[in-house]
Design a protein around this motif. Structure first.
Motif, PDB file in Angstrom:
ATOM      1  N   LYS A  39       0.828  -1.215   0.000  1.00  0.00           N
ATOM      2  CA  LYS A  39       0.000   0.000   0.000  1.00  0.00           C
ATOM      3  C   LYS A  39       0.859   1.261   0.000  1.00  0.00           C
ATOM      4  O   LYS A  39       0.628   2.194  -0.771  1.00  0.00           O
ATOM      5  CB  LYS A  39      -0.934  -0.011   1.230  1.00  0.00           C
ATOM      6  CG  LYS A  39      -1.858  -1.220   1.280  1.00  0.00           C
ATOM      7  CD  LYS A  39      -2.718  -1.251   2.525  1.00  0.00           C
ATOM      8  CE  LYS A  39      -1.946  -1.463   3.816  1.00  0.00           C
ATOM      9  NZ  LYS A  39      -1.187  -2.736   3.868  1.00  0.00           N
ATOM     10  N   SER A  40       1.850   1.284   0.887  1.00  0.00           N
ATOM     11  CA  SER A  40       2.701   2.477   0.970  1.00  0.00           C
ATOM     12  C   SER A  40       3.543   2.628  -0.288  1.00  0.00           C
ATOM     13  O   SER A  40       3.803   3.743  -0.745  1.00  0.00           O
ATOM     14  CB  SER A  40       3.596   2.409   2.206  1.00  0.00           C
ATOM     15  OG  SER A  40       2.793   2.271   3.362  1.00  0.00           O
ATOM     16  N   THR A  41       3.947   1.504  -0.867  1.00  0.00           N
ATOM     17  CA  THR A  41       4.730   1.567  -2.109  1.00  0.00           C
ATOM     18  C   THR A  41       3.877   2.185  -3.214  1.00  0.00           C
ATOM     19  O   THR A  41       4.354   2.999  -3.997  1.00  0.00           O
ATOM     20  CB  THR A  41       5.181   0.145  -2.514  1.00  0.00           C
ATOM     21  OG1 THR A  41       5.804  -0.466  -1.390  1.00  0.00           O
ATOM     22  CG2 THR A  41       6.158   0.194  -3.673  1.00  0.00           C
ATOM     23  N   PRO A  52       5.673   7.821   2.541  1.00  0.00           N
ATOM     24  CA  PRO A  52       5.592   6.983   3.746  1.00  0.00           C
ATOM     25  C   PRO A  52       6.679   5.910   3.705  1.00  0.00           C
ATOM     26  O   PRO A  52       7.211   5.584   2.651  1.00  0.00           O
ATOM     27  CB  PRO A  52       4.206   6.349   3.631  1.00  0.00           C
ATOM     28  CG  PRO A  52       3.905   6.349   2.179  1.00  0.00           C
ATOM     29  CD  PRO A  52       4.562   7.581   1.619  1.00  0.00           C
ATOM     30  N   LYS A  53       6.988   5.419   4.867  1.00  0.00           N
ATOM     31  CA  LYS A  53       8.029   4.397   4.968  1.00  0.00           C
ATOM     32  C   LYS A  53       7.559   3.088   4.332  1.00  0.00           C
ATOM     33  O   LYS A  53       6.395   2.696   4.476  1.00  0.00           O
ATOM     34  CB  LYS A  53       8.306   4.183   6.459  1.00  0.00           C
ATOM     35  CG  LYS A  53       9.493   3.305   6.724  1.00  0.00           C
ATOM     36  CD  LYS A  53       9.822   3.381   8.217  1.00  0.00           C
ATOM     37  CE  LYS A  53      10.721   2.225   8.611  1.00  0.00           C
ATOM     38  NZ  LYS A  53      10.824   2.092  10.054  1.00  0.00           N
ATOM     39  N   VAL A  54       8.463   2.447   3.640  1.00  0.00           N
ATOM     40  CA  VAL A  54       8.180   1.154   3.019  1.00  0.00           C
ATOM     41  C   VAL A  54       9.212   0.166   3.535  1.00  0.00           C
ATOM     42  O   VAL A  54      10.395   0.474   3.577  1.00  0.00           O
ATOM     43  CB  VAL A  54       8.315   1.263   1.483  1.00  0.00           C
ATOM     44  CG1 VAL A  54       8.391  -0.115   0.844  1.00  0.00           C
ATOM     45  CG2 VAL A  54       7.160   2.053   0.894  1.00  0.00           C
ATOM     46  N   THR A 101       4.623  -1.726   8.941  1.00  0.00           N
ATOM     47  CA  THR A 101       5.576  -0.648   8.707  1.00  0.00           C
ATOM     48  C   THR A 101       4.851   0.675   8.901  1.00  0.00           C
ATOM     49  O   THR A 101       5.365   1.616   9.490  1.00  0.00           O
ATOM     50  CB  THR A 101       6.101  -0.726   7.264  1.00  0.00           C
ATOM     51  OG1 THR A 101       6.640  -2.015   7.064  1.00  0.00           O
ATOM     52  CG2 THR A 101       7.160   0.320   7.012  1.00  0.00           C
ATOM     53  N   THR A 102       3.635   0.713   8.368  1.00  0.00           N
ATOM     54  CA  THR A 102       2.834   1.932   8.494  1.00  0.00           C
ATOM     55  C   THR A 102       2.086   1.874   9.820  1.00  0.00           C
ATOM     56  O   THR A 102       1.343   0.922  10.074  1.00  0.00           O
ATOM     57  CB  THR A 102       1.852   2.039   7.322  1.00  0.00           C
ATOM     58  OG1 THR A 102       2.598   2.028   6.109  1.00  0.00           O
ATOM     59  CG2 THR A 102       1.034   3.306   7.409  1.00  0.00           C
ATOM     60  N   LEU A 103       2.315   2.881  10.664  1.00  0.00           N
ATOM     61  CA  LEU A 103       1.675   2.865  11.986  1.00  0.00           C
ATOM     62  C   LEU A 103       0.580   3.911  12.111  1.00  0.00           C
ATOM     63  O   LEU A 103      -0.204   3.896  13.041  1.00  0.00           O
ATOM     64  CB  LEU A 103       2.728   3.113  13.071  1.00  0.00           C
ATOM     65  CG  LEU A 103       3.779   2.008  13.156  1.00  0.00           C
ATOM     66  CD1 LEU A 103       4.873   2.370  14.130  1.00  0.00           C
ATOM     67  CD2 LEU A 103       3.123   0.687  13.558  1.00  0.00           C
ATOM     68  N   ALA A 134      -5.618   7.601   0.630  1.00  0.00           N
ATOM     69  CA  ALA A 134      -5.200   7.354   2.010  1.00  0.00           C
ATOM     70  C   ALA A 134      -4.575   5.978   2.137  1.00  0.00           C
ATOM     71  O   ALA A 134      -5.140   4.987   1.685  1.00  0.00           O
ATOM     72  CB  ALA A 134      -6.398   7.456   2.949  1.00  0.00           C
ATOM     73  N   ASP A 135      -3.405   5.955   2.754  1.00  0.00           N
ATOM     74  CA  ASP A 135      -2.695   4.712   3.047  1.00  0.00           C
ATOM     75  C   ASP A 135      -2.883   4.490   4.542  1.00  0.00           C
ATOM     76  O   ASP A 135      -2.583   5.364   5.343  1.00  0.00           O
ATOM     77  CB  ASP A 135      -1.216   4.944   2.715  1.00  0.00           C
ATOM     78  CG  ASP A 135      -0.315   3.828   3.209  1.00  0.00           C
ATOM     79  OD1 ASP A 135      -0.788   2.687   3.332  1.00  0.00           O
ATOM     80  OD2 ASP A 135       0.884   4.110   3.443  1.00  0.00           O
ATOM     81  N   ILE A 136      -3.421   3.337   4.903  1.00  0.00           N
ATOM     82  CA  ILE A 136      -3.601   3.089   6.334  1.00  0.00           C
ATOM     83  C   ILE A 136      -2.831   1.818   6.707  1.00  0.00           C
ATOM     84  O   ILE A 136      -2.420   1.066   5.841  1.00  0.00           O
ATOM     85  CB  ILE A 136      -5.101   2.960   6.723  1.00  0.00           C
ATOM     86  CG1 ILE A 136      -5.741   1.786   5.986  1.00  0.00           C
ATOM     87  CG2 ILE A 136      -5.849   4.258   6.451  1.00  0.00           C
ATOM     88  CD1 ILE A 136      -7.079   1.387   6.574  1.00  0.00           C
TER      89      ILE A 136
HETATM   90 MG   LIG Z   1       2.577   0.690   4.702  1.00  0.00          MG
END
Ligand SMILES: [Mg+2]
Ligand SMILES: Nc1nc2c(ncn2[C@@H]2O[C@H](COP(=O)(O)OP(=O)(O)OP(=O)(O)O)[C@@H](O)[C@H]2O)c(=O)[nH]1
Length: 351
Positions: A172-174, A184-186, A192-194, A212-214
């Motif tokens: 998702k973050s990628t 966001p961090k990948v 990884t995503t907090l 939105a990335d959750i």
């Molecule tokens: Mg993530």
């Protein structure tokens, strides 16, 4: 966590046109009177709330907005034309501040709402209007006044139009990094995503949306497993959900169909309403499948899920297929806007 989109722009209204000094000059008329016309007013700058705009991203590309100046007056009593106003379109919900004083000039809460942010200059007066019984040949005129200039700060609370759903590590973050400027961090470990991240995806002028990335969901999330489902509330106002599925051979639990079902179960437990939102299946990490196995594997997953909705095949890491995905998302959102506008029209609520 506050998601605010901000932009600083300069607005300049048009100056008023100058009044003109001129005298009638015609053969056989020795002392023609004054005939210098007035100038035209300068154009003003307005900010207008427009429903079809979702973000302030366009203002990173265009920051100066100038209205037209009024024309100068001319001889033969010609009045200068007024300058054209300049209209700046912004999303509904934009707050407009004077950046110099910090004063809130206005809050655009309703589509079509219009706010004057810089007043055009006033026209100057031509010498024809200074004529009097004691002064038949005035050489007097006044210049137009300058248009107002200001620096504005625009602020918009971002609401996500599109939400990303999926297991931890689905990518998702990628994906949000691939299609927006959000960073966001990948990493190749779960959770990884907090906290949620928002990214603004821009396709063209006046065409952008917020994604939105959750944090990832796992089985039992509705009962608190993993990071739970509390982040799903950030998807409450979204209009489309993208369900990301890792289809690589060793992705997720190894069984993408099972993984996808778990996410849907958690979603339904959390909110039947959110589960009923339009949802597209996005098969990710295609680059990890050999070319000749891609089609079969994807078809198996789709059949295994009994999925008959839209499906996209992408690699968030290489960017393959992501262009088609964002274009389809934009088209879907625009279609929804049109349908909503038509609905309101039919009900006779808005003219
Ligand atoms: Mg993530
Ligand atoms: N080869 C390949 N790797 C990918 C792809 N998309 C994501 N990855 C990798 O998969 C891992 C997880 O990616 P993330 O984007 O952090 O996954 P996430 O869904 O945000 O995960 P959480 O934040 O933990 O929920 C990282 O090592 C990424 O580099 C892809 O399309 N191809």
């Amino acid at each position: 966590m506050k998601f605010v989109d901000e932009a600083t722009i300069r607005v300049a209204a048009g100056d008023g046109g100058n009044g003109c000094v001129s005298f009638r000059r015609e053969k056989y008329i020795p002392f023609g009177g004054p005939d210098g016309g007035d100038g035209g007013d300068g154009g003003s700058v307005f900010v207008v709330a427009d429903e079809s705009i979702n973000t302030l991203v366009d203002f990173r590309y265009e920051r100066r907005f100038q209205a037209q100046r009024g024309e100068n007056g001319r001889g033969r009593n010609c009045t200068g034309a007024g300058g054209e106003d300049r209209v700046i379109r912004v999303p509904v919900g934009t707050m407009v501040y004077d950046n110099g004083t910090g004063e809130l000039i206005g809050d655009l809460t309703v589509a079509g709402q219009r706010l004057k942010v810089a007043q055009g200059g006033w026209h100057g007066i031509g010498n024809a209007r200074f004529k009097s019984s004691t002064n038949r040949a005035p050489r007097q005129s006044t210049p137009g006044t300058p248009g107002e200039q200001r620096e504005l700060r625009l602020e918009l609370k971002l609401l996500a139009d599109v939400g990303l759903l999926g297991m931890p590590n689905a990518g998702k973050s990628t994906l949000i990094r691939a299609v927006s400027a959000a960073r966001p961090k990948v990493a190749d470990y779960p959770f990884t995503t907090l906290y949620p991240n928002l990214g603004v995806v821009r396709l063209a002028q006046h065409q952008s949306f917020v994604i939105a990335d959750i944090p990832g969901l796992i089985e039992g999330a509705a009962e608190g497993a993993g990071l739970g489902v509390r982040f799903l509330k950030h998807l409450a106002r979204t209009r489309l959900l993208l369900h990301l599925l890792d289809v690589s051979p060793f992705g997720g639990s190894g069984d993408p169909v099972e993984d996808a079902r778990k996410i849907v179960t958690e979603l339904e437990k959390y909110s039947p309403e959110l589960a009923a939102r339009p949802r597209w299946l996005v098969l990710n990490k295609l680059d990890l499948l050999p070319g000749d196995e891609r089609a079969t594997r994807c078809d198996e997953i789709i059949a295994g899920l009994g999925w008959d909705g839209p499906v996209f095949r992408i690699s968030a890491a290489t960017g393959e297929g992501t262009d088609d995905l964002v274009k389809a998302v934009m088209a879907h959102l625009e279609q929804q806007d049109l349908a909503a506008a038509a609905d309101i029209g039919d009900n006779g609520l808005v003219d």
